[in-house]
Motif scaffolding. Structure first.
Motif, short mmCIF file in Angstrom:
data_model
loop_
_atom_site.label_atom_id
_atom_site.label_comp_id
_atom_site.label_asym_id
_atom_site.label_seq_id
_atom_site.Cartn_x
_atom_site.Cartn_y
_atom_site.Cartn_z
N LYS A 160 0.85 -1.20 0.00
CA LYS A 160 0.00 0.00 0.00
C LYS A 160 0.89 1.24 0.00
N SER A 161 0.82 2.01 -1.06
CA SER A 161 1.67 3.19 -1.20
C SER A 161 1.04 4.41 -0.53
N ILE A 162 0.88 4.29 0.79
CA ILE A 162 0.31 5.37 1.60
C ILE A 162 1.27 5.68 2.74
N ARG A 163 1.16 6.90 3.27
CA ARG A 163 2.09 7.38 4.29
C ARG A 163 1.61 6.98 5.68
N MET A 164 1.93 5.75 6.03
CA MET A 164 1.53 5.22 7.33
C MET A 164 2.52 4.13 7.73
N PHE A 165 2.91 4.15 9.01
CA PHE A 165 3.70 3.05 9.53
C PHE A 165 3.40 2.83 11.00
N VAL A 166 3.74 1.62 11.47
CA VAL A 166 3.53 1.26 12.87
C VAL A 166 4.87 0.82 13.45
N VAL A 167 5.03 1.04 14.75
CA VAL A 167 6.24 0.62 15.45
C VAL A 167 5.86 -0.03 16.78
N ASP A 168 6.67 -0.99 17.19
CA ASP A 168 6.49 -1.64 18.48
C ASP A 168 7.87 -2.08 18.96
N GLY A 169 8.44 -1.32 19.88
CA GLY A 169 9.79 -1.60 20.38
C GLY A 169 9.84 -2.62 21.49
N ARG A 170 8.70 -3.12 21.95
CA ARG A 170 8.70 -4.04 23.09
C ARG A 170 9.52 -5.32 22.88
N PRO A 171 9.56 -5.89 21.67
CA PRO A 171 10.38 -7.10 21.51
C PRO A 171 11.87 -6.88 21.79
N MET A 172 12.32 -5.64 21.80
CA MET A 172 13.72 -5.36 22.08
C MET A 172 14.06 -5.57 23.57
N GLU A 173 13.02 -5.67 24.40
CA GLU A 173 13.16 -5.93 25.83
C GLU A 173 14.10 -4.96 26.53
N GLU A 174 13.98 -3.70 26.19
CA GLU A 174 14.73 -2.65 26.86
C GLU A 174 13.73 -1.73 27.56
N LYS A 175 14.09 -1.27 28.73
CA LYS A 175 13.18 -0.47 29.57
C LYS A 175 12.57 0.71 28.80
N GLU A 176 13.40 1.46 28.06
CA GLU A 176 12.89 2.64 27.38
C GLU A 176 11.98 2.32 26.19
N MET A 177 11.91 1.04 25.80
CA MET A 177 11.08 0.65 24.65
C MET A 177 9.73 0.06 25.08
N GLU A 178 9.50 -0.11 26.39
CA GLU A 178 8.29 -0.75 26.89
C GLU A 178 7.00 -0.11 26.40
N ASP A 179 7.00 1.21 26.26
CA ASP A 179 5.78 1.91 25.84
C ASP A 179 5.86 2.43 24.41
N PHE A 180 6.82 1.95 23.66
CA PHE A 180 7.02 2.46 22.29
C PHE A 180 6.20 1.65 21.30
N VAL A 181 4.89 1.89 21.32
CA VAL A 181 3.94 1.27 20.40
C VAL A 181 3.12 2.41 19.82
N LYS A 182 3.32 2.68 18.52
CA LYS A 182 2.68 3.85 17.93
C LYS A 182 2.29 3.61 16.48
N VAL A 183 1.32 4.40 16.05
CA VAL A 183 0.92 4.46 14.64
C VAL A 183 1.22 5.87 14.16
N PHE A 184 1.88 5.97 13.02
CA PHE A 184 2.22 7.26 12.42
C PHE A 184 1.49 7.38 11.09
#
Length: 186
Positions: free
Chosen positions: A53-77
């Motif tokens: 899909k050639s649209i400007r959207m992405f999702v991120v989820d840093g939780r699998p990295m198992e680092e404290k600062e990534m625990e809440d890094f779940v976002k849609v852009f």
């Protein structure tokens, strides 16, 4: 719904994606599908061009990295725009679901400021640094038609040419569904 991941060689990955207008598509459902697709492929980020899909959207989820600062890094852009990239460039070995089994060191700025919409069409302007900034920069590149391999030296790209061609032909081993580039007709 789990989408197949579009792999290297498909033109959608090299095309600048277009903005989404509110009401044009169900961004809430698409984000759910993108998270499900990303998780099924063991990724930490997924851009819409990677599911064709050639649209400007992405999702991120840093939780699998198992680092404290990534625990809440779940976002849609949605319709993101990087406003500023600052800080010293730092190297990190990146990979990509669309370029399976290849990892290379990429230099990226340490910080960024970005404006984007969430799935409720609320506008945000935020700053990110470190690994969060890197993940955003990698996914943002996808909606700009840029792959992490484009950041490599010409010599390094030549060395990877055979592996990349094999990926575009489906000669790879992955544990998720992929969509191969359409064959060109003569």
């Amino acid at each position: 719904m789990i989408y197949p991941i579009v792999v290297y060689g498909d033109p959608v990955l090299k095309k600048r994606a277009v903005d989404i207008t509110p009401g044009e598509i169900d961004v809430k459902q698409l984000s759910v599908d993108m998270f499900e697709t990303m998780e099924g492929a063991h990724g930490i980020g997924l851009a819409a061009p990677q599911i064709g899909k050639s649209i400007r959207m992405f999702v991120v989820d840093g939780r699998p990295m198992e680092e404290k600062e990534m625990e809440d890094f779940v976002k849609v852009f949605i319709n993101p725009e990087i406003l500023e990239e600052t800080g010293e460039e730092w190297p990190f070995e990146e990979g990509c679901l669309s370029i399976p089994n290849i990892r290379e060191e990429v230099l990226r700025n340490a910080k960024l400021r970005i404006r984007y919409f969430d799935v409720d069409w609320n506008e945000h302007e935020e700053e990110f640094d470190g690994m969060k900034a890197r993940i955003i920069q990698h996914e943002y590149d996808h909606i700009e038609g840029i792959l992490f391999t484009d950041h490599l030296t010409p010599f390094k790209r030549r060395m990877l040419k055979g592996k990349l061609q094999n990926i575009s032909k489906g000669k790879m081993s992955v544990d998720y569904r992929v969509a191969l580039p359409a064959k060109k007709s003569l």
